[in-house]
Design a protein around this motif. Structure first.
Motif, PDB file in Angstrom:
ATOM      1  N   GLU A  22       7.325   6.270   6.703  1.00  0.00           N
ATOM      2  CA  GLU A  22       7.736   4.951   6.199  1.00  0.00           C
ATOM      3  C   GLU A  22       6.932   3.820   6.837  1.00  0.00           C
ATOM      4  O   GLU A  22       6.456   2.909   6.139  1.00  0.00           O
ATOM      5  CB  GLU A  22       9.227   4.736   6.460  1.00  0.00           C
ATOM      6  CG  GLU A  22       9.738   3.399   5.952  1.00  0.00           C
ATOM      7  CD  GLU A  22      11.213   3.158   6.268  1.00  0.00           C
ATOM      8  OE1 GLU A  22      11.674   2.013   6.073  1.00  0.00           O
ATOM      9  OE2 GLU A  22      11.886   4.110   6.714  1.00  0.00           O
ATOM     10  N   ILE A  23       6.756   3.865   8.159  1.00  0.00           N
ATOM     11  CA  ILE A  23       6.047   2.761   8.808  1.00  0.00           C
ATOM     12  C   ILE A  23       4.556   2.778   8.492  1.00  0.00           C
ATOM     13  O   ILE A  23       3.910   1.731   8.445  1.00  0.00           O
ATOM     14  CB  ILE A  23       6.287   2.740  10.339  1.00  0.00           C
ATOM     15  CG1 ILE A  23       5.826   4.024  11.017  1.00  0.00           C
ATOM     16  CG2 ILE A  23       7.755   2.448  10.636  1.00  0.00           C
ATOM     17  CD1 ILE A  23       5.981   4.023  12.538  1.00  0.00           C
ATOM     18  N   VAL A 120      -4.455   6.311  15.876  1.00  0.00           N
ATOM     19  CA  VAL A 120      -3.117   5.726  15.987  1.00  0.00           C
ATOM     20  C   VAL A 120      -2.125   6.821  15.639  1.00  0.00           C
ATOM     21  O   VAL A 120      -2.208   7.429  14.567  1.00  0.00           O
ATOM     22  CB  VAL A 120      -2.937   4.517  15.046  1.00  0.00           C
ATOM     23  CG1 VAL A 120      -1.546   3.905  15.232  1.00  0.00           C
ATOM     24  CG2 VAL A 120      -4.020   3.470  15.305  1.00  0.00           C
ATOM     25  N   THR A 121      -1.195   7.082  16.548  1.00  0.00           N
ATOM     26  CA  THR A 121      -0.270   8.205  16.365  1.00  0.00           C
ATOM     27  C   THR A 121       1.129   7.716  16.003  1.00  0.00           C
ATOM     28  O   THR A 121       1.695   6.873  16.690  1.00  0.00           O
ATOM     29  CB  THR A 121      -0.190   9.063  17.640  1.00  0.00           C
ATOM     30  OG1 THR A 121       0.236   8.246  18.742  1.00  0.00           O
ATOM     31  CG2 THR A 121      -1.550   9.653  17.976  1.00  0.00           C
ATOM     32  N   ALA A 122       1.677   8.247  14.931  1.00  0.00           N
ATOM     33  CA  ALA A 122       3.074   7.976  14.587  1.00  0.00           C
ATOM     34  C   ALA A 122       3.974   8.816  15.502  1.00  0.00           C
ATOM     35  O   ALA A 122       3.527   9.822  16.072  1.00  0.00           O
ATOM     36  CB  ALA A 122       3.331   8.300  13.114  1.00  0.00           C
ATOM     37  N   PRO A 123       5.247   8.436  15.666  1.00  0.00           N
ATOM     38  CA  PRO A 123       6.111   9.103  16.652  1.00  0.00           C
ATOM     39  C   PRO A 123       6.366  10.579  16.364  1.00  0.00           C
ATOM     40  O   PRO A 123       6.528  10.995  15.213  1.00  0.00           O
ATOM     41  CB  PRO A 123       7.424   8.313  16.549  1.00  0.00           C
ATOM     42  CG  PRO A 123       7.042   6.997  15.958  1.00  0.00           C
ATOM     43  CD  PRO A 123       5.903   7.288  15.031  1.00  0.00           C
ATOM     44  N   GLY A 283       5.405  -4.307  20.882  1.00  0.00           N
ATOM     45  CA  GLY A 283       4.656  -3.606  21.911  1.00  0.00           C
ATOM     46  C   GLY A 283       3.858  -2.441  21.355  1.00  0.00           C
ATOM     47  O   GLY A 283       4.158  -1.888  20.287  1.00  0.00           O
ATOM     48  N   VAL A 284       2.832  -2.070  22.121  1.00  0.00           N
ATOM     49  CA  VAL A 284       1.955  -0.955  21.744  1.00  0.00           C
ATOM     50  C   VAL A 284       1.779  -0.045  22.946  1.00  0.00           C
ATOM     51  O   VAL A 284       1.582  -0.510  24.070  1.00  0.00           O
ATOM     52  CB  VAL A 284       0.576  -1.480  21.281  1.00  0.00           C
ATOM     53  CG1 VAL A 284      -0.403  -0.325  21.061  1.00  0.00           C
ATOM     54  CG2 VAL A 284       0.721  -2.312  20.014  1.00  0.00           C
ATOM     55  N   ASP A 312      11.249  -0.805  10.820  1.00  0.00           N
ATOM     56  CA  ASP A 312      10.390  -1.962  11.038  1.00  0.00           C
ATOM     57  C   ASP A 312       8.989  -1.457  11.400  1.00  0.00           C
ATOM     58  O   ASP A 312       8.818  -0.747  12.389  1.00  0.00           O
ATOM     59  CB  ASP A 312      10.957  -2.819  12.169  1.00  0.00           C
ATOM     60  CG  ASP A 312      10.188  -4.115  12.394  1.00  0.00           C
ATOM     61  OD1 ASP A 312       9.066  -4.251  11.853  1.00  0.00           O
ATOM     62  OD2 ASP A 312      10.696  -4.991  13.119  1.00  0.00           O
ATOM     63  N   SER A 313       8.007  -1.834  10.633  1.00  0.00           N
ATOM     64  CA  SER A 313       6.641  -1.354  10.847  1.00  0.00           C
ATOM     65  C   SER A 313       5.825  -2.251  11.770  1.00  0.00           C
ATOM     66  O   SER A 313       4.639  -2.015  11.983  1.00  0.00           O
ATOM     67  CB  SER A 313       5.907  -1.227   9.503  1.00  0.00           C
ATOM     68  OG  SER A 313       5.807  -2.496   8.875  1.00  0.00           O
ATOM     69  N   SER A 314       6.443  -3.287  12.355  1.00  0.00           N
ATOM     70  CA  SER A 314       5.692  -4.274  13.147  1.00  0.00           C
ATOM     71  C   SER A 314       4.918  -3.633  14.286  1.00  0.00           C
ATOM     72  O   SER A 314       3.742  -3.939  14.513  1.00  0.00           O
ATOM     73  CB  SER A 314       6.647  -5.332  13.716  1.00  0.00           C
ATOM     74  OG  SER A 314       7.314  -6.019  12.699  1.00  0.00           O
ATOM     75  N   SER A 315       5.563  -2.742  15.046  1.00  0.00           N
ATOM     76  CA  SER A 315       4.896  -2.138  16.197  1.00  0.00           C
ATOM     77  C   SER A 315       3.759  -1.227  15.763  1.00  0.00           C
ATOM     78  O   SER A 315       2.702  -1.199  16.414  1.00  0.00           O
ATOM     79  CB  SER A 315       5.904  -1.353  17.050  1.00  0.00           C
ATOM     80  OG  SER A 315       5.281  -0.824  18.193  1.00  0.00           O
ATOM     81  N   PHE A 316       3.934  -0.494  14.671  1.00  0.00           N
ATOM     82  CA  PHE A 316       2.856   0.363  14.198  1.00  0.00           C
ATOM     83  C   PHE A 316       1.663  -0.475  13.744  1.00  0.00           C
ATOM     84  O   PHE A 316       0.510  -0.154  14.041  1.00  0.00           O
ATOM     85  CB  PHE A 316       3.331   1.268  13.056  1.00  0.00           C
ATOM     86  CG  PHE A 316       2.316   2.319  12.675  1.00  0.00           C
ATOM     87  CD1 PHE A 316       2.261   3.519  13.349  1.00  0.00           C
ATOM     88  CD2 PHE A 316       1.403   2.086  11.662  1.00  0.00           C
ATOM     89  CE1 PHE A 316       1.309   4.486  13.026  1.00  0.00           C
ATOM     90  CE2 PHE A 316       0.451   3.031  11.324  1.00  0.00           C
ATOM     91  CZ  PHE A 316       0.407   4.237  12.013  1.00  0.00           C
TER      92      PHE A 316
END
Length: 346
Positions: A22-23, A120-123, A283-284, A312-316
């Motif tokens: 989703e993000i 960039v790694t998703a959780p 944060g990143v 919320d996709s802001s951090s990604f």
């Protein structure tokens, strides 16, 4: 040779039952992001189209089976598998963990081969990824083995940077891990990253104490006086602006952190609780010290909201732009160190 345009961002999709899909979709639904990079998602066409349908996304994917087929200005999907995957949002599943690792391994291979410029790694779920072939507590430890350098978990925003002496270590074992050698290595890594990755000429670093009140002169533990304090003294005598140890309980509440370019916490929660309190969603998580750039969002799989369209996709998105900026900063740093007269002639 590093390039400054059309930076290719490799993306590992993470736990398919979490909010990763989703993000990722929400980040690249904003077409303006494609002006800064070419994303390539390591997953499968079937999986990403499932996410697209479920979340009613308008993204049109460019599907590739060869990394050389990437299309600029498109959201590329590299097929890491072709079999259908049963996705059950919010459920911890060992099989889903296997797909998370397939994605991570393929993306890391592409990073090592320079087929992508940054990662960039998703959780992921640290429990369901464990197997005979993969025995790492998280991304950082795996990438530390795969890539060159001294890895360090570095949580960053525009105004706050927190590094860790120890990261995924049980609380009962923390003191055993904190040695003079470790302290020197981690501070060197933070110092070099601030200069190379964040363009800070003379970094100023604060280090938090191990024990409450930094041990209160031995009343609450001796490690601060026996190990941490004398090591910091040696480092400072060698020319680095390193200060501490500071009592962790009041350091952030008093806003003392604003006086430093980075703060080094001695263990995971000592650093991440205040970091996420002050910056959650912006944060990143940056893996400093490696020869390649890797970032991730500052949150986990969020099973409780997975599949509901609430993530919320802001951090990604911040992780994507931070990776791009660090990559560019490294280019500038390499040019400057190769030609020190360039700065003087500006």
């Amino acid at each position: 040779m590093m390039k400054t345009e059309n930076i290719i961002v490799g993306i590992s999709i993470g736990d398919l039952n979490g909010i990763g899909g989703e993000i990722v979709l929400k980040t690249f639904e904003d077409a303006r992001v494609l002006d800064f990079c070419t994303p390539v998602i390591f997953a499968s066409a079937k999986t990403m189209n499932y996410f697209k349908t479920h979340f009613k996304s308008g993204i049109n994917f460019h599907i590739v089976n060869n990394i050389n087929q990437l299309a600029k200005g498109k959201v590329n999907v590299y097929n890491c598998w072709n079999d259908p995957v049963k996705i059950e949002f919010g459920k911890e599943d060992v099989k889903i963990g296997e797909y998370a690792i397939k994605s991570l391994e393929a993306a890391t291979k592409a990073l090592k081969n320079n087929d992508v410029d940054v990662l960039v790694t998703a959780p992921i779920n640290k429990h369901n990824i464990q197997s005979e072939d993969f025995k790492f507590p998280g991304h950082t430890d795996y990438l530390a083995q795969q890539l060159e350098g001294e890895s360090l978990m570095f949580m960053v925003t525009e105004s706050l940077r927190v590094g860790l002496l120890t990261d995924h270590v049980p609380v009962k074992d923390i003191v055993d891990h904190i040695t003079e050698d470790l302290i020197v290595k981690k501070i060197d890594t933070v110092y070099d990253s601030l200069k190379r990755d964040f363009k800070i000429g003379k970094p100023k670093i604060a280090v938090l104490g191990i024990n409450p009140h930094t041990g209160d002169n031995g009343v609450i533990g001796s490690e601060d006086d026996a190990v941490l304090r004398p090591t910091l003294k040696k480092i400072k005598e060698n020319g680095k602006l390193v200060f501490g140890p500071y009592a962790a309980d009041s350091f952030f509440g008093s806003s003392n952190y604003k006086n430093f370019d980075a703060i080094i916490a001695t263990y995971h929660d000592q650093g991440l609780i205040p970091f996420k309190t002050l910056s959650f969603g912006q944060g990143v998580n940056y893996t400093a010290g490696l020869n390649k750039v890797r970032t991730s969002p500052d949150h986990g799989t969020a099973y409780e909201i997975a599949g509901k369209g609430k993530a919320d996709s802001s951090s990604f998105k911040e992780a994507v732009f931070t990776a791009i900026q660090i990559y560019k900063n490294r280019i500038d740093y390499e040019e400057l160190t190769a030609n020190p007269l360039k700065k003087a002639n500006k």
